[in-house]
Design a protein around this motif. Structure first.
Motif, PDB file in Angstrom:
ATOM      1  N   SER A  83       0.842  -1.192   0.000  1.00  0.00           N
ATOM      2  CA  SER A  83       0.000   0.000   0.000  1.00  0.00           C
ATOM      3  C   SER A  83       0.879   1.245   0.000  1.00  0.00           C
ATOM      4  O   SER A  83       0.378   2.364   0.122  1.00  0.00           O
ATOM      5  CB  SER A  83      -0.941   0.001   1.207  1.00  0.00           C
ATOM      6  OG  SER A  83      -0.192  -0.075   2.409  1.00  0.00           O
ATOM      7  N   ASP A  84       2.182   1.058  -0.162  1.00  0.00           N
ATOM      8  CA  ASP A  84       3.125   2.162  -0.236  1.00  0.00           C
ATOM      9  C   ASP A  84       2.899   2.935  -1.538  1.00  0.00           C
ATOM     10  O   ASP A  84       2.951   2.357  -2.631  1.00  0.00           O
ATOM     11  CB  ASP A  84       4.553   1.611  -0.180  1.00  0.00           C
ATOM     12  CG  ASP A  84       5.598   2.701  -0.293  1.00  0.00           C
ATOM     13  OD1 ASP A  84       5.982   3.247   0.756  1.00  0.00           O
ATOM     14  OD2 ASP A  84       6.014   3.009  -1.435  1.00  0.00           O
ATOM     15  N   ALA A  85       2.660   4.224  -1.428  1.00  0.00           N
ATOM     16  CA  ALA A  85       2.311   5.043  -2.595  1.00  0.00           C
ATOM     17  C   ALA A  85       3.406   5.049  -3.662  1.00  0.00           C
ATOM     18  O   ALA A  85       3.106   5.022  -4.857  1.00  0.00           O
ATOM     19  CB  ALA A  85       1.994   6.466  -2.158  1.00  0.00           C
ATOM     20  N   GLU A  86       4.666   5.072  -3.253  1.00  0.00           N
ATOM     21  CA  GLU A  86       5.749   5.085  -4.229  1.00  0.00           C
ATOM     22  C   GLU A  86       5.854   3.752  -4.960  1.00  0.00           C
ATOM     23  O   GLU A  86       6.102   3.711  -6.167  1.00  0.00           O
ATOM     24  CB  GLU A  86       7.068   5.436  -3.550  1.00  0.00           C
ATOM     25  CG  GLU A  86       7.125   6.890  -3.119  1.00  0.00           C
ATOM     26  CD  GLU A  86       8.454   7.277  -2.502  1.00  0.00           C
ATOM     27  OE1 GLU A  86       9.431   6.512  -2.618  1.00  0.00           O
ATOM     28  OE2 GLU A  86       8.510   8.362  -1.907  1.00  0.00           O
ATOM     29  N   MET A  87       5.652   2.651  -4.252  1.00  0.00           N
ATOM     30  CA  MET A  87       5.682   1.343  -4.914  1.00  0.00           C
ATOM     31  C   MET A  87       4.499   1.187  -5.862  1.00  0.00           C
ATOM     32  O   MET A  87       4.647   0.634  -6.957  1.00  0.00           O
ATOM     33  CB  MET A  87       5.700   0.219  -3.876  1.00  0.00           C
ATOM     34  CG  MET A  87       7.013   0.064  -3.176  1.00  0.00           C
ATOM     35  SD  MET A  87       7.039  -1.466  -2.248  1.00  0.00           S
ATOM     36  CE  MET A  87       8.233  -1.072  -1.005  1.00  0.00           C
ATOM     37  N   VAL A  88       3.342   1.676  -5.458  1.00  0.00           N
ATOM     38  CA  VAL A  88       2.167   1.610  -6.336  1.00  0.00           C
ATOM     39  C   VAL A  88       2.426   2.436  -7.594  1.00  0.00           C
ATOM     40  O   VAL A  88       2.102   2.009  -8.703  1.00  0.00           O
ATOM     41  CB  VAL A  88       0.891   2.061  -5.599  1.00  0.00           C
ATOM     42  CG1 VAL A  88      -0.272   2.232  -6.568  1.00  0.00           C
ATOM     43  CG2 VAL A  88       0.533   1.064  -4.501  1.00  0.00           C
ATOM     44  N   ALA A  89       3.037   3.597  -7.446  1.00  0.00           N
ATOM     45  CA  ALA A  89       3.380   4.427  -8.612  1.00  0.00           C
ATOM     46  C   ALA A  89       4.373   3.694  -9.520  1.00  0.00           C
ATOM     47  O   ALA A  89       4.265   3.767 -10.747  1.00  0.00           O
ATOM     48  CB  ALA A  89       3.959   5.761  -8.160  1.00  0.00           C
ATOM     49  N   THR A  90       5.313   2.976  -8.933  1.00  0.00           N
ATOM     50  CA  THR A  90       6.275   2.206  -9.715  1.00  0.00           C
ATOM     51  C   THR A  90       5.570   1.094 -10.485  1.00  0.00           C
ATOM     52  O   THR A  90       5.847   0.875 -11.666  1.00  0.00           O
ATOM     53  CB  THR A  90       7.375   1.618  -8.803  1.00  0.00           C
ATOM     54  OG1 THR A  90       8.037   2.712  -8.150  1.00  0.00           O
ATOM     55  CG2 THR A  90       8.379   0.811  -9.593  1.00  0.00           C
TER      56      THR A  90
END
Length: 126
Positions: A83-90
């Protein structure tokens, strides 16, 4: 003056690294290591494999969660969620011709997601 020299050096280095990939092609079958809790590969190579077993994919949902899944040619599978926003963006930067590398912890939570897309990766066939 030093900054200008450093910038020129950086530009030259970046240009040479781009040149070194010109025309090169890399195939990377799905690799799953459940001991180190990692999986990786080229999406195109997985799609083009003749074994009918490999897969590598990720998805996201509107709630802000992301999921990644892999299975290698021998049937070893792994997955993780985040649910980490940066990982989701990746994950959202991933496309069918990308290379994907993922690490996860013992609870199945993604700890690292790396996406790279370039002409040197095997592209998805029909």
């Amino acid at each position: 003056m030093k900054k200008t020299g450093m910038m020129w050096g950086l530009c030259v280095a970046m240009g040479l690294s781009a040149i070194s990939f010109a025309g090169e092609r890399f195939s990377s079958s799905v690799f799953v290591n459940t001991t180190t809790r990692a999986f990786s590969g080229n999406l195109g190579t997985a799609r083009n494999s003749s074994d009918g077993v490999q897969y590598l994919w990720c998805s996201t949902v509107s709630t802000g969660a992301g999921f990644c899944y892999a299975k290698d040619a021998s049937g070893v599978a792994a997955s993780c969620s985040t649910s980490d926003a940066e990982m989701v963006a990746t994950i959202r930067a991933l496309n069918s011709d990308s290379n994907l590398q993922v690490s996860y912890d013992s609870t199945g939570t993604c700890t690292f997601i790396w996406v790279s897309t370039g002409s040197h990766f095997e592209t998805k066939g029909p």
